[in-house]
Design an enzyme around this catalytic site. Sequence first.
Site, PDB file in Angstrom:
ATOM      1  N   SER A 169     -11.596  -0.609  11.036  1.00  0.00           N
ATOM      2  CA  SER A 169     -11.433  -1.639   9.998  1.00  0.00           C
ATOM      3  C   SER A 169     -10.335  -1.274   9.022  1.00  0.00           C
ATOM      4  O   SER A 169      -9.671  -2.145   8.460  1.00  0.00           O
ATOM      5  CB  SER A 169     -12.742  -1.815   9.216  1.00  0.00           C
ATOM      6  OG  SER A 169     -13.668  -2.564   9.931  1.00  0.00           O
ATOM      7  N   HIS A 187     -16.259  -4.643   1.756  1.00  0.00           N
ATOM      8  CA  HIS A 187     -15.398  -4.335   2.897  1.00  0.00           C
ATOM      9  C   HIS A 187     -14.078  -5.108   2.862  1.00  0.00           C
ATOM     10  O   HIS A 187     -13.001  -4.546   3.054  1.00  0.00           O
ATOM     11  CB  HIS A 187     -16.181  -4.643   4.173  1.00  0.00           C
ATOM     12  CG  HIS A 187     -15.526  -4.225   5.445  1.00  0.00           C
ATOM     13  ND1 HIS A 187     -14.748  -5.084   6.200  1.00  0.00           N
ATOM     14  CD2 HIS A 187     -15.542  -3.053   6.119  1.00  0.00           C
ATOM     15  CE1 HIS A 187     -14.332  -4.460   7.282  1.00  0.00           C
ATOM     16  NE2 HIS A 187     -14.789  -3.215   7.268  1.00  0.00           N
ATOM     17  N   ASP A 210       2.402   4.103  -8.508  1.00  0.00           N
ATOM     18  CA  ASP A 210       0.993   3.749  -8.615  1.00  0.00           C
ATOM     19  C   ASP A 210       0.141   5.001  -8.805  1.00  0.00           C
ATOM     20  O   ASP A 210       0.438   6.067  -8.253  1.00  0.00           O
ATOM     21  CB  ASP A 210       0.547   2.976  -7.378  1.00  0.00           C
ATOM     22  CG  ASP A 210       1.257   1.638  -7.277  1.00  0.00           C
ATOM     23  OD1 ASP A 210       0.947   0.757  -8.082  1.00  0.00           O
ATOM     24  OD2 ASP A 210       2.145   1.501  -6.417  1.00  0.00           O
ATOM     25  N   ASP A 225      -5.619  -4.827  -9.062  1.00  0.00           N
ATOM     26  CA  ASP A 225      -4.538  -4.456  -8.159  1.00  0.00           C
ATOM     27  C   ASP A 225      -4.310  -5.483  -7.058  1.00  0.00           C
ATOM     28  O   ASP A 225      -3.479  -5.271  -6.178  1.00  0.00           O
ATOM     29  CB  ASP A 225      -4.843  -3.094  -7.523  1.00  0.00           C
ATOM     30  CG  ASP A 225      -3.619  -2.178  -7.496  1.00  0.00           C
ATOM     31  OD1 ASP A 225      -2.552  -2.595  -7.978  1.00  0.00           O
ATOM     32  OD2 ASP A 225      -3.735  -1.056  -6.981  1.00  0.00           O
ATOM     33  N   ALA A 261     -11.024  -8.267  19.697  1.00  0.00           N
ATOM     34  CA  ALA A 261      -9.911  -7.408  20.087  1.00  0.00           C
ATOM     35  C   ALA A 261      -9.552  -7.533  21.558  1.00  0.00           C
ATOM     36  O   ALA A 261      -8.384  -7.378  21.938  1.00  0.00           O
ATOM     37  CB  ALA A 261     -10.248  -5.946  19.762  1.00  0.00           C
ATOM     38  N   ASP A 294     -21.533 -19.313   3.284  1.00  0.00           N
ATOM     39  CA  ASP A 294     -22.354 -20.269   2.548  1.00  0.00           C
ATOM     40  C   ASP A 294     -21.731 -21.651   2.719  1.00  0.00           C
ATOM     41  O   ASP A 294     -20.913 -22.100   1.903  1.00  0.00           O
ATOM     42  CB  ASP A 294     -22.428 -19.879   1.068  1.00  0.00           C
ATOM     43  CG  ASP A 294     -23.101 -18.532   0.877  1.00  0.00           C
ATOM     44  OD1 ASP A 294     -24.012 -18.218   1.658  1.00  0.00           O
ATOM     45  OD2 ASP A 294     -22.706 -17.781  -0.033  1.00  0.00           O
ATOM     46  N   ASP A 338     -14.974 -20.052   2.032  1.00  0.00           N
ATOM     47  CA  ASP A 338     -16.175 -19.299   2.370  1.00  0.00           C
ATOM     48  C   ASP A 338     -16.874 -19.995   3.533  1.00  0.00           C
ATOM     49  O   ASP A 338     -17.337 -21.132   3.406  1.00  0.00           O
ATOM     50  CB  ASP A 338     -17.092 -19.252   1.141  1.00  0.00           C
ATOM     51  CG  ASP A 338     -18.432 -18.603   1.430  1.00  0.00           C
ATOM     52  OD1 ASP A 338     -18.593 -18.012   2.519  1.00  0.00           O
ATOM     53  OD2 ASP A 338     -19.325 -18.681   0.567  1.00  0.00           O
ATOM     54  N   ASP A 395     -13.090 -11.670   6.452  1.00  0.00           N
ATOM     55  CA  ASP A 395     -13.947 -10.522   6.191  1.00  0.00           C
ATOM     56  C   ASP A 395     -15.109 -10.933   5.302  1.00  0.00           C
ATOM     57  O   ASP A 395     -15.578 -12.067   5.379  1.00  0.00           O
ATOM     58  CB  ASP A 395     -13.109  -9.420   5.530  1.00  0.00           C
ATOM     59  CG  ASP A 395     -13.540  -8.028   5.946  1.00  0.00           C
ATOM     60  OD1 ASP A 395     -14.622  -7.602   5.513  1.00  0.00           O
ATOM     61  OD2 ASP A 395     -12.795  -7.363   6.686  1.00  0.00           O
TER      62      ASP A 395
END
Length: 553
Positions: free
Chosen positions: A437, A254, A164, A205, A364, A228, A225, A196
Amino acid sequence: MFAVNIIQKNRGKCKCISANRSNNFPLECPMNRFFKKLFGAVACALGTFGMSGNVQADNIAPPAKIADYQQAGQLICCWKQGQAKEVIQECEKLGFTITSGSIASNWVVCTWKNGLQAQTLDNLTKHPGVRYVEPNFTRSLPNVTSNDAIGPKVGPGAAVTPKDEFFAQLYGMKNIRATDAWRNVQTTTVIVAVLDTGVDYTHEDLKANMWKNPIPGAKDIHGADFVDVKFELDSATGKNKLIPGNDPMDRQYHGTHVAGTIGAVGDNGVGVTGVAWKVQIMAVRCLAVNSFARADSVANSIRYAADNGAKVLNLSLGGRRFSQTEFEAVQYAGKKGAILICAAGNKKDDDKEIDNDKIPEYPANYEADNIVSVANIDVKNNLNPGSHFGAKTVHLAAPGTDVLSTIPMTKTQGMLDDEKKFKFSFRAKYDLLSGTSMAAPHVSGAIALAMGHPKFSGRSSREVADEILKNARKLSAVSGKTTTGGTLDIGFIANIDNAIVVKPPVKPIDPVDPVKPITPIIKPVVDPKDKDCPAPPKLPLKPVPPKNDYKCN
């Protein structure tokens, strides 16, 4: 650090090092709009290594130094303030190819064809806008101490390096010894849900590894989703029911970055590679463009992913308020055989150190046996100053600082908003981010990859996660700050016999049975007087208005 010789027009050492802003999210490699027109996708990863220079006389390039350039294969050209456009044009005029750069440090990386000539180099250094030119020497991870040993040696055979484009800049893959693990397994059929901001499922990719809903005619092709959403009257019950959106496209960036670390297509000659070269990435959008989500959106996303077969859920988000709705969704996913990999959290501007044992971060810190919490280490195996930790509540560390991964192919609303706020520009397709993250998806990808090995066929995601934790590499930087005292290391997979030697679970996974703990359940230590961080409430919990305090980690 490595010493390098600098050809410099102005005497004195140049601090051409990218600023470390790893304490706050979002973090990006700062790029100028001008760069996006010139080149599309490479990381300025070398900015984290630092450099020192022995200053040479103006414009002198001894023949030996040409050999250094040829050996390096690249050069760094740094310009004076305000001279970016002129110097970049000069680089192109002289036949150099610009491959990456850093506006914050005023430099670009260049390559050349058919050998570098002394006269060409001299012409570049003489440009009035150039501060210095130097070889872009190859770097390696710093030597580690005995407490930071790389782990047991693997059997005979060479490490596997995918072809790659930017793999050399993925220090995290080498740090976790994925190159050794890939000798025995590279692909998996496991579904990993990315809860996320969404995922750019058209990314060059990622698209080949996106989950496809097997239900004929399903509209939620790659995921759902839960930002919305709408409510419709259910004629059967007479009550409103939630109708999620069908398009989990990333409107920010993100989630696409997280997805790339987990499962960007490997060895395809394009961009980066994920921990798992071939995997099923389910996109579940629960964070809005502003990076925030409500607990109910997270809870609904967890349930959706578990219901649709995801065995690994990545949650690079968090907040300090306990949510019973979210906690029960975590338990529900556990009964479905799913494990949640959660970012431990990043400290805020006004925080000092954050110990999750004392100040819990959710999800967490939920007392659930199907949660793994992950801290952030950098290229030098140091705990990032902005990372949360916890000797009793954070399981292990993983690379999370200056991680190169995928971002949306075109500018999203979130990218434009953050560009204005932070004065950043974004290159198309790939960029750097830092935080827990970015550490969590290394672990998510590792568990999915391990589940692709015949040795673990028939094992639950929790059992495989337990193997990952048992094989964590001891690391002095996180000793006493994580339950394992170590960092992610999947090199042990290279020592596993490829023969199928499956040991089935004691009994089949039953959705209604308790799940096997990964680590002993230890309640977070919370000061009962601390009203801002109350201890987890006991059932039954009275409904409370949702708080918009969940954000990206």
